[in-house]
Design a protein around this motif. Structure first.
Motif, PDB file in Angstrom:
ATOM      1  N   ASP A   1      45.385  17.094 -89.776  1.00 40.44           N
ATOM      2  CA  ASP A   1      43.936  17.071 -89.856  1.00 40.44           C
ATOM      3  C   ASP A   1      43.272  18.138 -88.989  1.00 40.44           C
ATOM      4  N   SER A   2      44.007  18.744 -88.103  1.00 37.34           N
ATOM      5  CA  SER A   2      43.426  19.756 -87.241  1.00 37.34           C
ATOM      6  C   SER A   2      44.421  20.903 -87.083  1.00 37.34           C
ATOM      7  N   PRO A   3      43.908  22.132 -87.042  1.00 36.69           N
ATOM      8  CA  PRO A   3      44.826  23.262 -86.895  1.00 36.69           C
ATOM      9  C   PRO A   3      45.429  23.281 -85.496  1.00 36.69           C
ATOM     10  N   ARG A   4      46.685  23.699 -85.419  1.00 35.33           N
ATOM     11  CA  ARG A   4      47.247  23.889 -84.080  1.00 35.33           C
ATOM     12  C   ARG A   4      46.519  25.060 -83.442  1.00 35.33           C
ATOM     13  N   PRO A   5      46.465  25.105 -82.143  1.00 31.19           N
ATOM     14  CA  PRO A   5      45.769  26.219 -81.495  1.00 31.19           C
ATOM     15  C   PRO A   5      46.421  27.563 -81.819  1.00 31.19           C
ATOM     16  N   LEU A   6      45.579  28.579 -81.933  1.00 28.81           N
ATOM     17  CA  LEU A   6      46.091  29.937 -81.938  1.00 28.81           C
ATOM     18  C   LEU A   6      46.690  30.195 -80.563  1.00 28.81           C
ATOM     19  N   VAL A   7      47.862  30.771 -80.504  1.00 28.37           N
ATOM     20  CA  VAL A   7      48.497  31.056 -79.224  1.00 28.37           C
ATOM     21  C   VAL A   7      48.360  32.548 -78.944  1.00 28.37           C
ATOM     22  N   TRP A   8      47.665  32.855 -77.860  1.00 31.50           N
ATOM     23  CA  TRP A   8      47.333  34.242 -77.512  1.00 31.50           C
ATOM     24  C   TRP A   8      47.985  34.587 -76.179  1.00 31.50           C
ATOM     25  N   GLY A   9      48.904  35.560 -76.194  1.00 36.38           N
ATOM     26  CA  GLY A   9      49.521  36.055 -74.974  1.00 36.38           C
ATOM     27  C   GLY A   9      48.824  37.319 -74.508  1.00 36.38           C
ATOM     28  N   ASN A  10      48.353  37.297 -73.266  1.00 39.40           N
ATOM     29  CA  ASN A  10      47.592  38.443 -72.767  1.00 39.40           C
ATOM     30  C   ASN A  10      47.911  38.686 -71.296  1.00 39.40           C
ATOM     31  N   TRP A  11      47.323  39.730 -70.751  1.00 41.09           N
ATOM     32  CA  TRP A  11      47.467  40.084 -69.337  1.00 41.09           C
ATOM     33  C   TRP A  11      46.538  39.212 -68.502  1.00 41.09           C
ATOM     34  N   THR A  12      46.782  39.180 -67.185  1.00 45.13           N
ATOM     35  CA  THR A  12      45.861  38.472 -66.303  1.00 45.13           C
ATOM     36  C   THR A  12      44.559  39.256 -66.162  1.00 45.13           C
TER      37      THR A  12
END
Length: 383
Positions: A40-51
């Motif tokens: 019923d809900s999309p899984r979160p988009l997983v975003w890998g980034n720098w600090t």
């Protein structure tokens, strides 16, 4: 110093166990992850980034513009500051990328050398620009890199300058060139970067090389030898990724090769100009970190919606007000002036014409050169 939101610093949830399952659980792919999140809900988009590359609310421990995006779109985002250096992050996801499996991230941000490397290897997806209308705001400065003309496979997130910095309290004499980093009183107090382009590039400039064109193996080897010699005799304390900022704060190092946005943030946290950023006398470098989507993700349309949201000048201005980095789109300086007039005038974000003439692009390497130079550089650091 705020807590970094990293997958490595939290107890793993069931969803994260799938993300970090590597070749085993990771090979189950995105379908399993979606099932884990529920229908019923999309899984979160997983975003890998720098600090320090996203606006952050110290009080709530949240990312305001990401919260705004989720409220407007209904798409949650799991934002992880997992990138300390391109080389170590790439090593972590390399096997899944090579097998077109979901690497634990729907989008991530590499520096230009690795951005080009993934495009050449065919490991990332092509964007549909028709679904990103605000891409029309993209700055001419970042539109057509040689490794991705027209930005089909990479969308700039932010940029900045690579130069030198020093603690004005501990070393008021200051540094203006890499030669100054060799001062006896700085022995063991100098940090360098694990990004090959930045550390080699600044060294090449110091040696009188035009980094934009006309150099090759001989010049690279000479620069590498100088860096190795300074590391071996202890003049350079160590090479790090983004964690060099912590070494500056703890006074482990007094001077460093550094990124302009980091220095701006460190000074804001200190409440004064404790650290001085300088473009070296021979010149500094320009860098760009770009968003890419791996072949193993089926969330491209959601990523494109995310990019379109951030390519609004008013939204990107909120990010830049925190990160103090060079924005990828036009119109941000005007929007930023309404939030932080002083920052909107910062030469670190919007260099003067004079400074711009001293900021260089590192020439585009061939795939063979990229592999050879990165391997040699990393091997030297690990040796």
């Amino acid at each position: 110093m705020r807590t970094v939101r990293s997958s490595q610093r939290f107890e793993l949830s069931r969803r994260e166990l799938f993300r970090w399952g590597g070749v085993g659980l990771g090979a189950l792919g995105i379908a399993s992850l979606s099932a884990c999140a529920g229908s019923d809900s999309p899984r979160p988009l997983v975003w890998g980034n720098w600090t320090v590359t996203m606006d952050y609310d110290e009080t709530t421990g949240s990312y305001p513009t990401l919260d705004q995006f989720t409220q407007e779109s209904g798409i949650p985002v799991d934002y992880l500051e997992d990138i300390d250096s391109s080389a170590t992050f790439y090593a972590k996801i390399r096997e899944q990328l090579e097998q077109d499996q979901f690497p634990g991230y729907d989008l991530f941000n590499f520096a230009d050398d690795y951005t080009g490397r993934l495009i050449e290897a065919g490991q990332v997806q092509e964007f549909d620009h028709s679904r990103i209308p605000n891409l029309a705001n993209l700055s001419d400065l970042m539109k057509n890199p040689s490794f991705d003309p027209g930005r089909k496979f990479s969308i700039p997130w932010q940029g900045g300058l690579t130069g030198l910095c020093y603690n004005v309290d501990l070393y008021p004499k200051g540094v203006q060139s890499l030669s100054d980093l060799g001062a006896p009183e700085l022995h063991g107090r100098v940090g360098i970067l694990t990004e090959m382009i930045d550390t080699i590039g600044l060294t090449l400039l110091e040696q009188g090389v035009d980094v934009s064109s006309g150099w090759g193996d001989a010049e690279f080897e000479r620069a590498l030898a100088e860096i190795q010699e300074r590391l071996q005799r202890g003049q350079y304390a160590q090479a790090t990724g983004n964690s060099y900022t912590q070494d500056l704060e703890t006074e482990r190092i007094w001077a460093a090769m550094c990124w302009s946005g980091d220095v701006q943030v460190l000074n804001e946290e200190a409440g004064r100009e404790q650290f001085k950023f300088v473009i070296p006398e021979p010149g500094g470098l320009k860098y760009v970190n770009s968003i890419q989507v791996p072949n193993g993700s089926d969330r491209m349309s959601d990523v494109e919606r995310l990019i379109d949201f951030y390519y609004q000048p008013e939204v990107m201005a909120q990010v830049v007000a925190y990160t103090a980095t060079v924005p990828p789109i036009d119109g941000v300086q005007e929007a930023l002036a309404r939030i932080d007039p002083a920052l909107a005038k910062s030469p670190l974000l919007f260099p003067s014409d004079t400074d711009a003439q001293r900021i260089f692009d590192f020439r585009q390497l061939t795939p063979a050169e990229t592999k050879s130079y990165v391997d040699a550089f990393v091997g030297m650091l690990n040796g």
